[in-house]
Scaffold this active site. Structure first.
Site, PDB file in Angstrom:
ATOM      1  N   ASP A  85     -30.891  23.124   9.562  1.00  0.00           N
ATOM      2  CA  ASP A  85     -32.203  22.693   9.070  1.00  0.00           C
ATOM      3  C   ASP A  85     -33.191  22.496  10.203  1.00  0.00           C
ATOM      4  O   ASP A  85     -34.393  22.361   9.972  1.00  0.00           O
ATOM      5  CB  ASP A  85     -32.078  21.412   8.241  1.00  0.00           C
ATOM      6  CG  ASP A  85     -31.351  20.313   8.998  1.00  0.00           C
ATOM      7  OD1 ASP A  85     -31.892  19.843  10.011  1.00  0.00           O
ATOM      8  OD2 ASP A  85     -30.237  19.932   8.593  1.00  0.00           O
ATOM      9  N   GLU A 104     -25.071  27.776  13.623  1.00  0.00           N
ATOM     10  CA  GLU A 104     -25.100  27.459  12.191  1.00  0.00           C
ATOM     11  C   GLU A 104     -24.382  28.573  11.439  1.00  0.00           C
ATOM     12  O   GLU A 104     -24.670  29.748  11.642  1.00  0.00           O
ATOM     13  CB  GLU A 104     -26.557  27.312  11.720  1.00  0.00           C
ATOM     14  CG  GLU A 104     -26.792  27.399  10.228  1.00  0.00           C
ATOM     15  CD  GLU A 104     -26.091  26.322   9.397  1.00  0.00           C
ATOM     16  OE1 GLU A 104     -26.283  25.134   9.704  1.00  0.00           O
ATOM     17  OE2 GLU A 104     -25.373  26.690   8.446  1.00  0.00           O
ATOM     18  N   ASP A 154     -23.620  18.417  13.902  1.00  0.00           N
ATOM     19  CA  ASP A 154     -24.516  18.078  12.788  1.00  0.00           C
ATOM     20  C   ASP A 154     -24.037  18.869  11.579  1.00  0.00           C
ATOM     21  O   ASP A 154     -24.676  19.835  11.156  1.00  0.00           O
ATOM     22  CB  ASP A 154     -25.945  18.452  13.191  1.00  0.00           C
ATOM     23  CG  ASP A 154     -26.958  18.092  12.115  1.00  0.00           C
ATOM     24  OD1 ASP A 154     -26.572  17.485  11.095  1.00  0.00           O
ATOM     25  OD2 ASP A 154     -28.134  18.445  12.304  1.00  0.00           O
ATOM     26  N   ASP A 157     -20.185  17.412   5.226  1.00  0.00           N
ATOM     27  CA  ASP A 157     -18.999  16.558   5.149  1.00  0.00           C
ATOM     28  C   ASP A 157     -17.730  17.411   5.274  1.00  0.00           C
ATOM     29  O   ASP A 157     -17.790  18.637   5.171  1.00  0.00           O
ATOM     30  CB  ASP A 157     -19.008  15.801   3.810  1.00  0.00           C
ATOM     31  CG  ASP A 157     -20.077  14.716   3.801  1.00  0.00           C
ATOM     32  OD1 ASP A 157     -20.437  14.258   4.901  1.00  0.00           O
ATOM     33  OD2 ASP A 157     -20.550  14.344   2.718  1.00  0.00           O
TER      34      ASP A 157
HETATM   35  N1  SAM Z   1     -27.697  15.852   7.382  1.00  0.00           N
HETATM   36  C1  SAM Z   1     -26.480  16.401   7.092  1.00  0.00           C
HETATM   37  C2  SAM Z   1     -25.563  15.719   6.185  1.00  0.00           C
HETATM   38  O1  SAM Z   1     -25.990  15.308   5.127  1.00  0.00           O
HETATM   39  O2  SAM Z   1     -24.391  15.607   6.471  1.00  0.00           O
HETATM   40  C3  SAM Z   1     -26.102  17.639   7.755  1.00  0.00           C
HETATM   41  C4  SAM Z   1     -27.060  18.709   7.359  1.00  0.00           C
HETATM   42  S1  SAM Z   1     -26.957  20.283   8.090  1.00  0.00           S
HETATM   43  C5  SAM Z   1     -27.877  21.146   6.893  1.00  0.00           C
HETATM   44  C6  SAM Z   1     -25.260  20.751   8.016  1.00  0.00           C
HETATM   45  C7  SAM Z   1     -25.062  22.227   8.312  1.00  0.00           C
HETATM   46  O3  SAM Z   1     -23.761  22.437   8.834  1.00  0.00           O
HETATM   47  C8  SAM Z   1     -25.192  23.128   7.095  1.00  0.00           C
HETATM   48  O4  SAM Z   1     -26.345  23.918   7.223  1.00  0.00           O
HETATM   49  C9  SAM Z   1     -23.906  23.954   7.098  1.00  0.00           C
HETATM   50  O5  SAM Z   1     -24.116  25.292   6.726  1.00  0.00           O
HETATM   51  C10 SAM Z   1     -23.448  23.798   8.540  1.00  0.00           C
HETATM   52  N2  SAM Z   1     -22.021  24.030   8.750  1.00  0.00           N
HETATM   53  C11 SAM Z   1     -20.994  23.625   7.965  1.00  0.00           C
HETATM   54  N3  SAM Z   1     -19.841  24.057   8.479  1.00  0.00           N
HETATM   55  C12 SAM Z   1     -20.114  24.742   9.613  1.00  0.00           C
HETATM   56  C13 SAM Z   1     -19.322  25.425  10.574  1.00  0.00           C
HETATM   57  N4  SAM Z   1     -17.993  25.510  10.449  1.00  0.00           N
HETATM   58  N5  SAM Z   1     -19.953  26.013  11.632  1.00  0.00           N
HETATM   59  C14 SAM Z   1     -21.307  25.944  11.756  1.00  0.00           C
HETATM   60  N6  SAM Z   1     -22.104  25.325  10.859  1.00  0.00           N
HETATM   61  C15 SAM Z   1     -21.524  24.723   9.806  1.00  0.00           C
END
Ligand code: SAM
Length: 295
Positions: A85, A104, A154, A157
């Site tokens: 984001d 990401e 970041d 969950d």
């Molecule tokens: N503020 C947050 C929350 O509510 O926990 C985090 C938001 S951010 C949008 C989390 C991002 O982590 C997502 O866009 C997701 O696609 C990314 N993500 C999840 N698993 C991942 C991975 N294995 N490698 C890279 N990015 C990942």
């Protein structure tokens, strides 16, 4: 759709009124929903879990970025895993860093945020210091030969693609990528509802880092209100520097923060006993196991 119900926990859920659905799709990796709510503004939901809102995302992003960066004090190269984001990236770029790599997994998150939340990342994706990689954070840390001063996880969950970013082997690999004095920070869910998650994360990180400290940030749009974050590094004192040091470092920022201040930094580490000592036995036994992975 008149309302959105987030059912992350078994015996409690939260409901947002929906004024307008702006987007709904499956990206191939996760379900995305973007809607408007009169209190929180635009809201992004991934796999049924609220990720961010226009109104309160700055609290999360400022705390996950500035706490480790201020604790480090001289970070030049930063790695963000997840964070598509752009909110954390925007905060990191307020520091005099030379390079920020953001990995990401889902390119659609980046596209949707640019479309529906342009102010969130500002122009940070175009900053010459930022390098955006679309890929799995786990694979990136396993293969890169770069090293970093600060690593920020970041992620979503530990469900779906985010799950692999909560393992001891992932933390151990991150440790090997950190330079001397390096600091790592990550989000670890709602401690009131998920104390075991915070216990587990702290214990796994403690197997590779000498100093592990949870800290808290209030994020109203996350059910339970209080978000646990975890910082780890070489020593406890460095994670929570003195007010004098924090004030000096805060003055070097390129632009203002809305929630983060040196006072908030220090206060965030002042926790009620249960959260301050996750894993502590009833008899006040060892808080965390001794580090087993030395690099
Ligand atoms: N503020 C947050 C929350 O509510 O926990 C985090 C938001 S951010 C949008 C989390 C991002 O982590 C997502 O866009 C997701 O696609 C990314 N993500 C999840 N698993 C991942 C991975 N294995 N490698 C890279 N990015 C990942």
């Amino acid at each position: 759709m008149n309302s959105f119900q987030e059912k992350l926990y078994e015996h409690h859920s939260q409901v947002f009124t929906v004024d307008n659905v702006l987007h709904q799709s499956h990206t191939g990796l996760q379900n995305v929903l973007v809607f408007e709510n009169r209190l929180f503004g635009r809201v992004m939901v991934l796999d049924g879990i609220v990720q961010l809102t226009e109104r309160d995302n700055h609290i999360y992003h400022e705390m996950i970025a500035h706490v480790p960066l201020m604790a480090h004090g001289q970070a030049k190269r930063v790695l963000i895993i997840g964070g598509g984001d752009g909110g954390t990236l925007k905060e990191v770029l307020k520091h005099p860093v030379e390079e920020v790599i953001l990995v990401e997994i889902d390119s659609e998150v980046i596209e949707l945020v640019n479309r529906f939340f342009p102010a969130l990342s500002g122009r940070s994706f175009e900053d010459r210091r930022a390098r955006i990689i679309v890929g799995n954070g786990l694979e990136y840390v396993a293969t890169t030969d770069k090293t970093f001063d600060v690593i920020i996880i970041d992620s979503t969950d530990p469900i779906g693609p985010g799950e692999q970013l909560f393992t001891a082997s992932f933390y151990a690999r991150c440790r090997t990528l950190l330079r001397r004095g390096g600091t790592i920070a990550l989000q670890s869910g709602a401690p009131f509802y998920q104390p075991q998650q915070l216990d587990g994360v702290c214990a796994r990180i403690a197997s590779c880092f000498n100093a592990v400290r949870p800290f808290l940030a209030p994020v109203p749009s996350y059910a339970a209100g209080m978000l646990a974050l975890v910082a780890a590094g070489d020593n406890h004192k460095a994670l929570r520097p003195t007010m004098k040091i924090l004030r000096e470092r805060h003055q070097r920022l390129r632009s203002d923060t809305i929630y983060y201040t040196p006072e908030v930094h220090r206060a965030a580490f002042t926790l009620p006993p249960r959260f301050a000592r996750p894993g502590a036995g009833k008899m006040g036994g060892p808080v965390y196991p001794e580090p087993t992975c030395h690099v």
